[in-house]
Write an enzyme that holds these catalytic residues in place. Structure first.
Site, mmCIF file in Angstrom:
data_model
loop_
_atom_site.group_PDB
_atom_site.id
_atom_site.type_symbol
_atom_site.label_atom_id
_atom_site.label_comp_id
_atom_site.label_asym_id
_atom_site.label_seq_id
_atom_site.Cartn_x
_atom_site.Cartn_y
_atom_site.Cartn_z
ATOM 1 N N CYS A 111 23.457 16.447 -40.295
ATOM 2 C CA CYS A 111 23.722 17.708 -39.596
ATOM 3 C C CYS A 111 25.050 17.626 -38.821
ATOM 4 O O CYS A 111 25.156 16.935 -37.809
ATOM 5 C CB CYS A 111 22.584 18.080 -38.636
ATOM 6 S SG CYS A 111 22.706 19.771 -38.049
ATOM 7 N N CYS B 213 28.313 25.735 -39.516
ATOM 8 C CA CYS B 213 27.502 24.748 -40.233
ATOM 9 C C CYS B 213 28.431 23.601 -40.651
ATOM 10 O O CYS B 213 29.402 23.824 -41.385
ATOM 11 C CB CYS B 213 26.856 25.396 -41.453
ATOM 12 S SG CYS B 213 25.865 24.230 -42.384
HETATM 13 O O1 PYC Z 1 25.398 20.544 -40.851
HETATM 14 O O2 PYC Z 1 25.667 21.803 -39.088
HETATM 15 C C1 PYC Z 1 25.050 21.466 -40.078
HETATM 16 C C2 PYC Z 1 23.800 22.174 -40.404
HETATM 17 C C3 PYC Z 1 23.176 23.128 -39.661
HETATM 18 C C4 PYC Z 1 22.029 23.498 -40.371
HETATM 19 C C5 PYC Z 1 21.988 22.754 -41.515
HETATM 20 N N1 PYC Z 1 23.075 21.944 -41.516
#
Ligand code: PYC
Length: 315
Positions: A240, A90
């Site tokens: 993300c 993550c």
């Molecule tokens: O930042 O990789 C990330 C992530 C995955 C799911 C929520 N955040």
């Protein structure tokens, strides 16, 4: 009466929450991180649910169980989890983990090698307070894959890995705005179900459990805005980290991003990650930079008498 106490530090990275469990977690032994993940999943899944699900957590929250590393070269190890299961890696969570370790005085030299289930990730605290992570190698496995989505029609996207599997869609006709989160959630959930029903997977038959839409940016200097649907149907408030890594791998594969060139990815709430790639022997190593803030130091109480001691489970 039995009360279990769990120590945790909450932070958010670009709006997306991370809860790092620092004490009171399950004893997962001293095996490899993959073996410990299996034990966590098979014997202590109630702990996962207790930490991130309501009434103590929420659907967007990612939990991070801090463990002793099994890799001698790592300073820390972490197992990530969410409202429905486990994440191999993550990005926003690792940025949150770095500021959490700094808050705890456990980030010597402002650097940390973090062992994750997907591989080692280096995190570095920058002089401006931002955190840069060097993510696991990322790649596109299939370009321009068509999928027929009930109620929508044909959608074309790339299948790419950035520590999680993503389906990345640029042509979708959707306006990416926070006011449209419900519509965007429905749209991307339909795509996810259609991918599964059509047998479109990541490598080795892995389920594609993150869907990412791209559109024009609204923040000055950003290259693109995204909407990311996470496995448990929550949307990522941050851009993300693993999704931006997957995007960088696709841009590089298309010849649209040179090594070292900066890509600024805006999230649906207007926060930005800066990304670039380093390419070593043809392998793409993304670097993602973002800001995270510690916002709570807490003790969770798991009371045997509480009917929701293990959280309100959705799975
Ligand atoms: O930042 O990789 C990330 C992530 C995955 C799911 C929520 N955040």
């Amino acid at each position: 009466m039995s009360l279990r106490r769990v120590s945790a530090i909450d932070s958010h990275t670009g709006g997306e929450p991370t809860r790092v469990v620092t004490a009171g977690g399950p004893d997962l032994g001293r095996g490899t991180l993959t073996e410990r993940l299996d034990l966590f999943r098979n014997q202590f899944d109630e702990f996962r649910s207790a930490v991130v699900n309501e009434p103590r957590g929420n659907d967007a929250m990612v939990g991070a169980l801090l463990c002793e590393p099994s890799d001698a070269a790592a300073d820390a190890a972490v197992i990530y989890f969410n409202n429905v299961g486990y994440l191999g890696m993550c990005g926003h969570g690792t940025i949150g983990l770095a500021v959490t370790l700094q808050y705890l005085g456990r980030l010597p030299n402002d650097c940390c090698r973090v062992e994750t289930v997907c591989g080692v990730v280096d995190a570095r605290l920058n002089p401006d307070g931002g955190v840069s992570i060097r993510n696991v190698p990322s790649y596109r496995s299939r370009a321009r894959v068509p999928v027929t989505v009930p109620g929508i029609g044909e959608v074309v996207g790339d299948v790419a890995w950035g520590g999680n599997w993503f389906f990345l869609v640029s042509e979708h006709g959707q306006e990416l705005s926070l006011a449209r989160v419900e519509e965007l959630t429905d749209f991307t959930w339909r795509i996810r179900r259609a991918l599964a029903d059509s047998g479109i997977t990541g490598n080795g038959g892995a389920e594609i459990d993150h869907i990412e839409l791209f559109g024009p940016p609204t923040v000055p200097g950003a290259n693109s805005r995204n909407f990311v649907l996470c496995p448990g149907k929550a949307y990522d408030r941050s851009p993300c980290g693993t999704g931006t890594s997957a995007k960088l791998a696709c841009l590089y594969a298309d010849g649209k991003l040179a090594p070292g060139e900066v890509w600024r990815q805006e999230s649906i709430v207007g926060t930005v990650f800066e990304g670039r790639v380093e390419v070593v022997d043809g392998v793409v190593h993304p670097e993602i930079t973002g800001f995270a803030y510690v916002n709570a130091e807490i003790e969770l109480i798991l009371d045997d008498r509480d009917p929701f001691r293990s959280g309100i489970r959705t799975t």
